[in-house]
Design a protein around this motif. Structure first.
Motif, mmCIF file in Angstrom:
data_model
loop_
_atom_site.group_PDB
_atom_site.id
_atom_site.type_symbol
_atom_site.label_atom_id
_atom_site.label_comp_id
_atom_site.label_asym_id
_atom_site.label_seq_id
_atom_site.Cartn_x
_atom_site.Cartn_y
_atom_site.Cartn_z
ATOM 1 N N ASP A 152 0.853 -1.293 -0.120
ATOM 2 C CA ASP A 152 0.159 -0.017 -0.045
ATOM 3 C C ASP A 152 0.924 1.298 -0.058
ATOM 4 N N GLU A 153 0.849 2.020 -0.843
ATOM 5 C CA GLU A 153 1.600 3.283 -1.185
ATOM 6 C C GLU A 153 1.528 4.316 0.006
ATOM 7 N N ASP A 154 0.469 4.248 0.859
ATOM 8 C CA ASP A 154 0.290 5.044 1.989
ATOM 9 C C ASP A 154 0.628 4.477 3.335
ATOM 10 N N SER A 155 1.400 3.044 3.212
ATOM 11 C CA SER A 155 1.630 2.606 4.532
ATOM 12 C C SER A 155 3.189 2.714 4.737
ATOM 13 N N TYR B 109 5.741 0.926 2.385
ATOM 14 C CA TYR B 109 6.240 1.238 1.280
ATOM 15 C C TYR B 109 7.529 2.399 1.163
#
Length: 300
Positions: A180-183, A186
């Motif tokens: 997930d790019e928001d995690s 990342y």
């Protein structure tokens, strides 16, 4: 005279051990003082009850009971003797199996074979992989398998690291698709990607250099604009995040965006992961209002 005494003393433990092992048929394996005394007491009670309440008439029953009590006392004394010899304290330790090596399962990126040369800082992704492992509760998904395999090869081979790094960058793509790019995980992925791109790119980009600090002829620090048309000294600190190579340092002087002049200084080799501070004499041209540094491989 002391040698014979020492010899006789050394045989005593073995003699005691032979004696104690010889009476194991009476006490059984793994003997315990409490259970031994309990057995003696139980047997004593049974025989006393048998002689006193059974068909045996006095005074024979009294004599037999007295004999049982005597045997009980002797047996108790025998138990006390064995306890003083440490017989009942002897326990057989359970075999302890060798702890399994969890390095391969917890840190699969650690190669079993010797590492040929340490990785340069920009290629050392151990911390990022550890963080990603914790993100997945200790079990990396199968998308990591090709990357882990190539990463171990990168650690054990220093001859063709550029080629391996290119393969490693391709193996990183499947990992990006499952994150997930928001995690926070990342962010670790992006640091790995940036390190690989930087290594594969221009060798000069493996180095970072501070802006030059200038000193005038009296060795007083000044802005470059204050040393116009004078001989001064420039101080620059260089940090190597890549492999150890020979480099040159170039100090460039500008008037606005116009390049006025440059001064090239051979630096030599800076080891991987090391910093080096360079001092070089420079002539600051008239109208120079800024200066910057450029790193180049030696000979370019």
């Amino acid at each position: 005279m002391s040698s014979p005494e020492s010899s006789s003393d050394s045989t005593e433990p073995s003699a005691n051990a032979g004696f104690l092992s010889g009476i194991e048929f009476l006490t059984g394996e793994d003997p315990n003082l409490g259970s031994f005394l309990l057995t003696i007491g139980g047997v004593t009670c049974v025989f006393i009850a048998l002689f006193q309440l059974g068909p045996v008439e006095p005074p024979v029953s009294h004599l037999l009971t007295a004999g049982v009590l005597i045997i009980t006392v002797v047996s108790s004394g025998f138990a006390a003797l064995l306890d003083s010899l440490g017989y009942f304290d002897t326990t057989t330790p359970e075999p302890v199996g060798e702890a399994p090596d969890t390095t391969e399962t917890k840190r699969p990126w650690v190669p079993a074979e010797p590492v040929s040369a340490p990785l340069p800082p920009m290629l050392n992704f151990d911390q990022e992989l550890q963080a990603l492992t914790e993100h997945y509760d200790g079990n990396l998904p199968e998308q990591f398998d090709p990357f882990i395999s190539e990463y171990k090869r990168l650690k054990t081979s220093s001859d063709n690291r550029s080629t391996i790094a290119s393969d490693l960058r391709a193996d990183l793509n499947p990992i990006g698709t499952i994150l997930d790019e928001d995690s926070p995980a990342y962010d670790h992925y992006e640091r790995i990607s940036e390190g690989l791109f930087r290594y594969i790119g221009d060798t000069a980009e493996h180095f970072t250099a501070t802006d030059p600090t200038f000193y005038n002829s009296t060795d007083t620090e000044h802005a470059v604009a204050d040393i116009n048309d004078e001989l001064g000294r420039a101080e620059v600190t260089i940090d190597n995040d890549g492999e150890a190579i020979d480099i040159d340092l170039v100090v460039e002087f500008y008037d606005g965006e116009t390049l006025l002049s440059s001064r090239s200084c051979p630096v030599g080799t800076i080891a991987s992961g090391q910093k080096k501070t360079i001092d070089t004499d420079v002539f600051v041209p008239t109208a120079a209002d800024s200066a910057t540094t450029v790193i180049k491989p030696a000979g370019e």
